[in-house]
Design an enzyme around this catalytic site. Structure first.
Site, PDB file in Angstrom:
ATOM      1  N   ASN A  78     129.171  42.118  75.769  1.00 17.09           N
ATOM      2  CA  ASN A  78     128.598  41.649  77.031  1.00 17.09           C
ATOM      3  C   ASN A  78     127.858  40.324  76.902  1.00 17.09           C
ATOM      4  O   ASN A  78     127.130  39.914  77.803  1.00 17.09           O
ATOM      5  CB  ASN A  78     127.662  42.714  77.611  1.00 17.09           C
ATOM      6  CG  ASN A  78     128.352  44.062  77.721  1.00 17.09           C
ATOM      7  OD1 ASN A  78     128.099  44.958  76.924  1.00 17.09           O
ATOM      8  ND2 ASN A  78     129.285  44.170  78.653  1.00 17.09           N
ATOM      9  N   ILE A  86     125.121  36.002  79.389  1.00 16.15           N
ATOM     10  CA  ILE A  86     124.893  37.440  79.352  1.00 16.15           C
ATOM     11  C   ILE A  86     125.438  38.109  80.610  1.00 16.15           C
ATOM     12  O   ILE A  86     125.276  37.590  81.712  1.00 16.15           O
ATOM     13  CB  ILE A  86     123.378  37.746  79.263  1.00 16.15           C
ATOM     14  CG1 ILE A  86     122.764  37.059  78.047  1.00 16.15           C
ATOM     15  CG2 ILE A  86     123.131  39.246  79.213  1.00 16.15           C
ATOM     16  CD1 ILE A  86     121.261  36.911  78.124  1.00 16.15           C
ATOM     17  N   CYS A  87     126.082  39.258  80.422  1.00 17.63           N
ATOM     18  CA  CYS A  87     126.504  40.041  81.577  1.00 17.63           C
ATOM     19  C   CYS A  87     125.604  41.262  81.695  1.00 17.63           C
ATOM     20  O   CYS A  87     125.757  42.225  80.969  1.00 17.63           O
ATOM     21  CB  CYS A  87     127.946  40.495  81.390  1.00 17.63           C
ATOM     22  SG  CYS A  87     128.538  41.481  82.755  1.00 17.63           S
ATOM     23  N   LEU A  88     124.646  41.178  82.584  1.00 10.78           N
ATOM     24  CA  LEU A  88     123.724  42.299  82.776  1.00 10.78           C
ATOM     25  C   LEU A  88     123.288  42.334  84.239  1.00 10.78           C
ATOM     26  O   LEU A  88     122.825  41.323  84.774  1.00 10.78           O
ATOM     27  CB  LEU A  88     122.511  42.143  81.852  1.00 10.78           C
ATOM     28  CG  LEU A  88     121.511  43.296  81.853  1.00 10.78           C
ATOM     29  CD1 LEU A  88     122.130  44.578  81.312  1.00 10.78           C
ATOM     30  CD2 LEU A  88     120.274  42.930  81.037  1.00 10.78           C
TER      31      LEU A  88
ATOM     32  N   CYS B  12     132.315  38.375  84.008  1.00 13.87           N
ATOM     33  CA  CYS B  12     132.248  39.797  84.287  1.00 13.87           C
ATOM     34  C   CYS B  12     131.971  40.061  85.752  1.00 13.87           C
ATOM     35  O   CYS B  12     131.453  39.236  86.464  1.00 13.87           O
ATOM     36  CB  CYS B  12     131.181  40.452  83.435  1.00 13.87           C
ATOM     37  SG  CYS B  12     129.512  40.030  83.921  1.00 13.87           S
TER      38      CYS B  12
END
Ligand SMILES: [Zn+2]
Ligand SMILES: [Zn+2]
Ligand SMILES: [Zn+2]
Ligand SMILES: [Zn+2]
Ligand SMILES: [Zn+2]
Ligand SMILES: [Zn+2]
EC number: 2.3.2.23
Lengths: 193, 392
Positions: A78, A86-88, B12
């Site tokens: 991630n 960052i993928c959050l 994402c």
């Protein structure tokens, strides 16, 4: 306008709570740019590493999330292995003004222990995680050893080393901060101007 | 306050990783706002029972759709009125700190030229027994001189941690950086039962619920609500959501401050089983074909934010924030007080505002979200100017 009072309170709280393993340093004179560090969680390939994260506060903070990006290179589904993005969710649409920089950094620490390969930031790492888990573990561990291990000497001593080499203290500190304390990278940066 | 656009490096999907995290604040001081991390000023109690400052609550709302509590993420549609009971109680319990907060907020309001409501203590509190005693010259043990509470606020000040070197502000700034801790026990001594009476039974509040109108009731006092929508027993304003949640922080404070009276009240209510009032439908459950969404505009009557459906704007009110009503509140008429500092009068002329954003409420429509996004983008620019004037 940035809520300076709230940011200062947050920084004091981080300062007060040494046990959290989280620290934040201010860069420059405004409070809009800082750097956070988290420790790699034990029992993970990130154990023993110290990870530096670039933090930018938008003027509407805390009503908008802080912008965070790993400076220390990290091998994680991630987190981009290229640029540290960052993928959050809580750094995006799930942000809440009741969250703080500390809770956000702690969430990043939690992300290190529980990767979500189903929702990758870095597709290559995610695929490796799903198909060749043991390779993923050893790569992540290798990256931790290579990029996230702090040498035993502290920042101040590193700065002094550079000062002895003839660089100004400010420049040395800036270079070290922007490279997460990596002396070689900092030297490269200082030499390249 | 708009949604932040994802940067190009993010590949994402936006919201799939869920960090089931408690959003509780670090601070354990009573009545701290978990947004500004200071003592709440002009407290707003959301339908879920969480307390925020007036401006913190206002800025935390989503201008385009239903908002969510910053702490527990329960959805809500109304911007509640200030809880005056709590406002006046805090100004007694921690007078100096509360006044300092007031000065800070006022400075910001003057800069931005938007103002929160001016609050005047209501007659109910004026004829309360304690005030009567005081007027007659008997000062009860419960009422504490102003200086006492202030003393505790300052007592632990002066311990300056390294990070406070960051505070480049004036000296009294150091205190509000959290060096001084608010002491619940001392706050409790500065107030009396009379500061915490239920708007319905007039006794000490037990399991307090703060409604959308800012009035406070014992939870059992709201139990007999006949309709599906919860209306305030005293002012008839509709409540946000279909169930009531007690304000835990206030409840805890009352239990600590008045242990005897509180357990007496508890005993009184014990006979009836305590159940949260519950009903199946949302108050605004009319999800017919299409409703107009007035992005970033709230109703001064019921607090709905943003206004859905008809919207009327006062053409005579000159305050920057403006004065708006939803269709229901406009039809209901009467003397509606603004949620800010507006000096609106019932004889002011109001105009219906033309539709700007259509929001199709059909959840199954495939392209509805695309359409919505496009429409929102069109209005985004002029709206952002408007919104930024409050957010900044
Ligand atoms: Zn606040
Ligand atoms: Zn809540
Ligand atoms: Zn009652
Ligand atoms: Zn009411
Ligand atoms: Zn209304
Ligand atoms: Zn008016």
């Amino acid at each position: 306008m940035l809520d300076v009072s709230r940011v200062q309170k947050e920084l004091m709280e981080v300062e007060r709570d040494k046990l959290s393993g989280v620290s934040i340093q201010i860069l420059g004179s405004s409070l809009s740019h800082m750097q956070g560090t988290i420790e790699g969680p034990s029992g993970t390939p990130y154990e023993g590493g110290v990870f530096t994260i670039d933090i930018q506060l938008p003027s509407a903070y805390p009503f908008e999330p802080p912008k965070m990006q790993f400076i220390t290179r990290v091998w994680h589904p991630n987190i981009s292995s290229q640029n540290g993005a960052i993928c959050l969710d809580i750094l995006k649409d799930q942000w809440s003004p009741a969250l703080t920089l500390k809770t956000a950094l702690l969430s990043l620490q939690a992300l290190l222990s529980t990767p979500e390969p189903g929702d990758p930031q870095d597709a290559v790492v995610a695929e490796q995680y799903l198909k060749h888990y043991s390779t993923y573990v050893s790569t992540a561990r290798y990256w931790t050893e290579t990029f996230a291990k702090r040498s035993s000497i502290g920042l101040q001593e590193k700065v002094m080393k550079f000062v002895e080499m003839g660089f100004s203290e400010d420049a040395a500190l800036g270079a070290l901060q922007s490279t997460g304390g990596d002396e070689n990278a900092a030297l490269e940066k200082l030499c390249s101007g | 306050m708009g949604e932040s656009s994802p940067s190009s490096t993010h590949s994402c999907e936006d919201s799939t990783i869920s960090t089931s995290q408690e959003l509780s604040s670090e601070e354990t001081e009573p009545f701290n706002c978990s947004i500004c991390l200071e003592l709440v000023y002009k407290p707003i109690v959301q339908a879920c029972g969480h307390i925020f400052c007036f401006w913190c609550a206002y800025q935390a709302m989503n201008v385009r759709k239903e908002s969510h509590c910053p702490v527990c993420r329960r959805p809500y549609k109304y911007f509640p009125r200030v809880c005056e009971l709590l406002h006046f109680a805090l100004s007694k319990a921690v007078p100096e700190e509360y006044e300092r907060r007031g000065r800070e907020v006022q400075r910001t309001e003057e800069q931005k030229q938007v103002f929160s409501p001016r609050l005047v203590e209501s007659p109910r509190q004026v004829w309360s027994p304690r005030s009567f005693d005081e007027a007659a010259g008997f000062s009860s043990l419960q009422s504490t001189p102003r200086g006492v509470a202030a003393l505790t606020v300052n007592s632990s000040a002066g311990k300056i941690t390294p990070a406070s070197v960051l505070c480049s502000q004036s000296e009294d700034r150091f205190e509000d950086m959290g060096c001084a801790r608010r002491d619940a026990a001392f706050m409790q001594k500065a107030v009396s039962v009379d500061d915490f009476r239920c708007s319905n039974c007039n006794d000490l509040l037990h399991r307090p619920v703060v409604l959308n109108c800012g009035e406070v009731f014992c939870e059992p006092c709201l139990k007999d609500t006949p309709s599906k929508v919860i209306y305030c027993p005293s002012c008839k304003a509709p409540h946000s959501g279909n169930s009531t949640f007690i304000c835990l922080e206030l409840n805890q404070f009352l239990e600590g401050a008045f242990p005897m009276e509180y357990s007496r009240r508890k005993g009184q209510h014990l006979a009836e089983t305590i159940q949260p009032a519950y009903c199946e439908n949302e108050p605004l459950g009319d999800l017919k074909a299409e409703k107009v969404l007035h992005v970033g505009v709230g109703c001064d009557g019921c607090g709905m934010y943003p206004i859905e459906g008809f919207r009327y704007r006062c053409v005579e009110c000159t305050e920057k924030i403006g004065f708006d009503l939803c269709g229901d509140c406009y039809r209901r008429g009467g003397n509606v007080m603004g949620r800010f500092n507006q000096e609106h009068r019932p004889n002011h002329h109001m105009e219906q505002i033309q539709q700007r954003v259509h929001r199709p409420l059909d959840f199954n429509m495939h392209n509805s979200s695309i359409q919505r996004r496009r429409q929102q983008q069109q209005t985004a620019n002029d709206l952002d100017d408007y919104i930024n004037s409050f957010v900044e």
